[in-house]
Design an enzyme around this catalytic site. Structure first.
Site, PDB file in Angstrom:
ATOM      1  N   ARG A  63       0.837  -1.211   0.000  1.00 35.61           N
ATOM      2  CA  ARG A  63       0.000   0.000   0.000  1.00 35.61           C
ATOM      3  C   ARG A  63       0.867   1.255   0.000  1.00 35.61           C
ATOM      4  O   ARG A  63       0.553   2.239  -0.668  1.00 35.61           O
ATOM      5  CB  ARG A  63      -0.936  -0.015   1.212  1.00 35.61           C
ATOM      6  N   LYS A 164      -2.468   7.105   1.300  1.00 34.62           N
ATOM      7  CA  LYS A 164      -2.165   7.362   2.712  1.00 34.62           C
ATOM      8  C   LYS A 164      -1.019   8.376   2.761  1.00 34.62           C
ATOM      9  O   LYS A 164       0.151   8.030   2.929  1.00 34.62           O
ATOM     10  CB  LYS A 164      -1.822   6.060   3.430  1.00 34.62           C
ATOM     11  N   GLU A 197     -15.808   7.658   6.789  1.00 32.59           N
ATOM     12  CA  GLU A 197     -14.970   6.887   7.720  1.00 32.59           C
ATOM     13  C   GLU A 197     -14.686   7.721   8.953  1.00 32.59           C
ATOM     14  O   GLU A 197     -15.083   8.880   9.038  1.00 32.59           O
ATOM     15  CB  GLU A 197     -13.665   6.443   7.043  1.00 32.59           C
TER      16      GLU A 197
END
Ligand code: PMP
Length: 306
Positions: A63, A164, A197
């Site tokens: 990721r 991220k 979220e």
């Protein structure tokens, strides 16, 4: 005497990896010209080791490289070398259980924001032996309180949280609202008004015994815990699917819980003062928490440190 005390203090500190070298925590420093600091230009991962196994380490590294790919940041190490360096950091600290923060910034540049001025990315690996849970010690047993914040999640055609990145101001603005309201955590809506979220966690709700979670289009980070929980739920025979969730659906859900590397599975007992279900962790949430606890240190779920 003072020197001795200083030396002892340093010896008790975790050591931090910066560009292949280790420094005691209090001496681990990077340049003020680093674009990670100046512009939040960089990517990161939060990773956890349980009883000598680094949970989903390969997946976290994958990721990280995907995040870096999108922002056109070339990590100057192979994935294998970076995995080895994470392991090395844990070994040097003699940790079996740890929270690990892996950061790659654009590196040192000038005061302009142009990334071309940054010669080489900065790589940092921090490991801490413990983690502070949102909502404190009792959060897992009692559930946490939350509010839906007025700050919307960045949309997918902007600084999307699929990446991220070091740009967490969007989350921090929402967290401030939670702090002001005196609740444990903030839940964010997508630009279209659907549930997105938590500030650093994914979200799930239970409705008529089925489990739902927002899709990527709600601007979420595709969490690795989220993925594992979806797999576990399916294995346990629950119906689980991604779909849009309205704030009203959340208020009237039977159960709500958050997931994340730090949070694991965190029951939510209140959203904007609306009590969720019975106001205590529900049966499906508890079942998933139990199952997750069983698998989190399974060698097949990660990479061993020793
Ligand atoms: N969403 C955001 C914004 C996060 O920062 C995190 C923590 N990494 C998560 C969700 C949960 O992701 P994971 O389960 O991979 O830790």
């Amino acid at each position: 005497m003072e020197k001795k005390m200083e030396r002892e203090k340093l010896m008790n500190e975790p050591v931090v990896y910066i560009d292949g070298r280790f420094r005691p925590k209090s001496m681990a420093k990077i340049s003020v010209y680093d674009h990670g600091l100046l512009y939040g230009d960089g990517v990161f991962e939060g990773i956890r080791a349980y009883n000598g196994i680094v949970f989903k380490l390969k997946e976290h590294i994958d990721r990280l490289y995907q995040s870096a790919h999108t922002i056109m940041l070339e990590i100057p190490l192979t994935k294998e070398k970076l995995i080895a360096d994470v392991i090395r950091t844990l070994r040097i600290n003699v940790f079996k259980n740890a929270y690990i923060r892996l950061i790659v910034t654009r590196g040192v540049g000038d005061l302009g924001l142009d990334p071309r001025k940054c010669q080489r990315p900065t790589i940092i690996i921090i490991a801490e032996p413990a983690i502070r849970l949102v909502g404190g010690e009792e959060a897992k047993e009692k559930g946490i309180t939350t509010i839906i914040s007025w700050v919307k999640r960045d949309p997918v055609d902007a600084t999307t949280h699929e990446v991220k990145s070091l740009n967490y101001l969007n989350s921090i603005l929402a967290k401030l609202e939670a702090n002001i309201a005196g609740v444990d955590e903030a839940i964010m809506l997508s630009s279209q008004g659907f549930v997105s979220e938590g500030v650093g966690e994914n979200i799930f709700e239970v409705k008529e015994g089925k489990i739902f979670t927002p899709p990527i289009s709600a601007g979420i980070l595709p969490g690795l815990t989220r993925k594992k929980i979806m797999e576990l739920a399916e294995k346990l025979g629950y119906q689980i699917m991604e779909r849009d969730i309205t704030p009203n659906e959340l208020f009237t859900a039977e159960e709500v819980f958050l997931t994340g590397t730090a949070a694991e599975i965190l029951p939510v007992r209140e959203v904007n003062k609306r009590v969720i279900g019975e106001g205590i962790p529900g049966p499906i949430t508890k079942r998933l928490m139990e199952e997750f606890e069983k698998i989190r240190e399974d060698p097949s779920e990660g990479i061993p440190i020793y």
